[in-house]
Design an enzyme around this catalytic site. Structure first.
Site, PDB file in Angstrom:
ATOM      1  N   GLY A  90       0.803  -1.219   0.000  1.00 47.25           N
ATOM      2  CA  GLY A  90       0.000   0.000   0.000  1.00 47.25           C
ATOM      3  C   GLY A  90       0.835   1.268   0.000  1.00 47.25           C
ATOM      4  N   CYS A 143       3.674   0.144  12.892  1.00 49.63           N
ATOM      5  CA  CYS A 143       2.265   0.122  13.275  1.00 49.63           C
ATOM      6  C   CYS A 143       2.176  -0.418  14.695  1.00 49.63           C
ATOM      7  CB  CYS A 143       1.448  -0.723  12.310  1.00 49.63           C
ATOM      8  SG  CYS A 143      -0.324  -0.533  12.581  1.00 49.63           S
TER       9      CYS A 143
END
Length: 515
Positions: free
Chosen positions: A319, A449
């Site tokens: 992404g 993350c």
């Protein structure tokens, strides 16, 4: 605390739910335990049960298993919604339900058959987290156990579920408080997080500088609650691939709305992302807004004396590579038009696992192929293989994933403190290699993350202490420039995003310039 119930999708389980047709009625799914016994069970509940067993048995992720199961079993509409809510809600709140089931069972949880325990968790979520009639939740749980484990185990499940129904959520919280003396253990039970994660998140909130004085505990509760809320689906409109007219039409048709921070981020109003042609064609994609912000912030930092060689070290599933590649393609066209392009632009997107290389290739399929070089590599060797080559390097390092618990709820039960040391070592090695592969004046974006201090500022500070050729940049200023205004709750020089403050995953960003 209650999860959104399937009753909000039309009230089907206010009158007993799918269980009204689940036991011997047309439409039920047939289950068997291998001992000759069969029963009709609700296919939505069976799908949710199978997801939990896959998660427990093969370290699968629910968001990868469930869509295939729904398609294979031809579940759609309310049935698919019920299965999704049941599976994800149970996974999110597993720790809370385990604490309750431990009070309801004559056996310790570790002595209960794992298949029975998963069925009980599903039953507890229906009773305490969804608007399912108690008799339906009990009988359907018993049927699940009978069909998938054994008739004898079904009797035990029936006894436990009847105990669960004898108190409401508030009463169970009161009983937890009576039995638990440690504040973090109690908070973890109430809000379904292991105590070690509760402590780690409190430390991260205290250190990130954006927490108002005297608000630490309230912020911690808000964060834990945000982890237990189903997130909206966020799309990325890759620059240069989606035009304004197309987005305007999608807004007017009620398909998407602006997400609010990243200019590329759009919230899907409902339905499947694949229903949009732009998603199927790779011009848009599913990507958390925080993920978009950190990539755009790296792309926005000023780099002088040429800016055409970019790298994404740990690129899968692709992404961020697709977003960076779209930005680089736009800049390349602009420089070429001005006659200022000194060498061909390229984004090298690397992954160590072959199957993740394939994921990256699919993610970047809409970009000019001459701009992308998708490769298999070990990012720790980047500095040796490409010393001083790149102008910008993204290190989206492997981590515990504690910043995306709302999307991958099972990670909280899968991870342990023992995971931190090897991950932190890998993260330092990757960041060091990326700096070695960056030319003087170039910039490295270090991203995780996870908000855990051991994976964020501790990694950055360990690397910068060991080198004299690194300058820490103000990542907050870079994010504010992307958004076009100051973002509340960011203190700098690092950026720590939070689900409860920003509506994003808890992404961390540090920007480092090689000097």
């Amino acid at each position: 605390m209650a999860e959104r119930g399937a009753g909000e999708r039309g009230g089907r389980n206010e009158r007993g739910g799918a269980g009204e047709r689940g036991r011997g009625r047309p439409g039920g799914a047939r289950g068997g335990n291998g001992r000759g016994a069969t029963t009709r069970i609700d296919p939505s509940r069976q799908a949710a049960y199978d997801v939990l067993r896959a998660v427990a048995g093969s370290d699968a992720y629910a968001n990868l298993v469930l869509p295939g199961l729904l398609a294979e079993r031809e579940l759609s509409g309310r049935d698919a919604g019920f299965a999704t809510e049941l599976a994800y809600g149970t996974l999110r709140l597993r720790g809370r339900y385990d604490a309750i089931l431990a009070m309801c069972s004559s056996r310790g949880l570790t002595s209960i058959d794992p298949g029975v325990l998963d069925a009980l968790r599903l039953g507890a979520h229906q009773v305490l987290g969804m608007r399912v009639a108690q008799h339906a939740a009990v009988s359907e749980t018993v049927d699940l156990v009978r069909a998938n484990v054994s008739p004898g185990a079904a009797s035990f499940a029936n006894a436990v579920m009847r105990q669960v129904t004898r108190a409401d959520a508030a009463e169970w919280e009161r009983r937890m408080a009576e039995r638990t003396t440690d504040a973090d253990d109690l908070l973890g039970q109430r809000l379904a997080h292991p105590a070690w994660i509760v402590r780690a998140l409190r430390e991260s909130l205290a250190l990130d500088g954006g927490t108002p004085a005297g608000r630490l505990e309230a912020e911690l509760v808000a964060l834990l609650e945000a982890d237990n809320a189903a997130p909206a689906v966020t799309l990325v409109a890759r620059p240069g691939l989606v035009d304004e007219r197309e987005l305007t039409d999608a807004v007017e048709d009620g398909v998407v709305t602006p997400a609010g921070l990243a200019p590329t981020a759009w919230r899907l109003a409902g339905g499947s992302p694949d229903a949009l042609p732009a998603v199927r064609q790779g011009r848009m994609g599913v990507q958390d807004e925080g993920s978009q912000l950190v990539a755009l912030a790296l792309a926005g930092v000023t780099v002088t004396d040429g800016d055409s060689q970019w790298a994404d070290v740990c690129a899968g599933p692709g992404g961020k590579s697709a977003l960076l590649g779209a930005v680089l393609a736009q800049r390349t066209d602009e420089l070429a038009a001005l006659g200022a392009l000194d060498r061909p632009s390229v984004l090298v997107a690397g992954e160590v696992q072959p199957h993740r290389v394939g994921l990256v290739e699919r993610s970047v399929k809409a970009l000019p192929p001459e701009l992308l070089d998708v490769v298999q590599w070990d990012g720790r060797e980047l500095g040796t293989a490409h010393p001083g080559r790149f102008d910008r390097v993204l290190v989206d390092a492997p981590c515990t994933g504690l910043g995306a618990l709302r999307r991958r709820p099972e990670a909280r039960w899968r991870r342990t403190p023992a995971d931190l040391k090897p991950l932190a070592l890998l993260q330092r090695e990757l960041l060091d290699a990326a700096l070695d592969a960056t030319r003087p004046g170039g910039v490295v974006g270090y991203v995780t993350c996870s908000p855990h201090v051991a994976e964020t500022r501790a990694v950055v500070e360990a690397v910068t202490r060991s080198r004299e050729d690194v300058e820490v940049l103000d990542a907050v200023a870079a994010v504010n420039a992307v958004v076009g205004r100051p973002v509340e709750g960011l203190a700098g020089p690092y950026v720590q995003l939070w689900p409860h403050r920003h509506g994003t995953d808890a992404m961390f960003l540090a920007l480092l310039r090689r000097v």
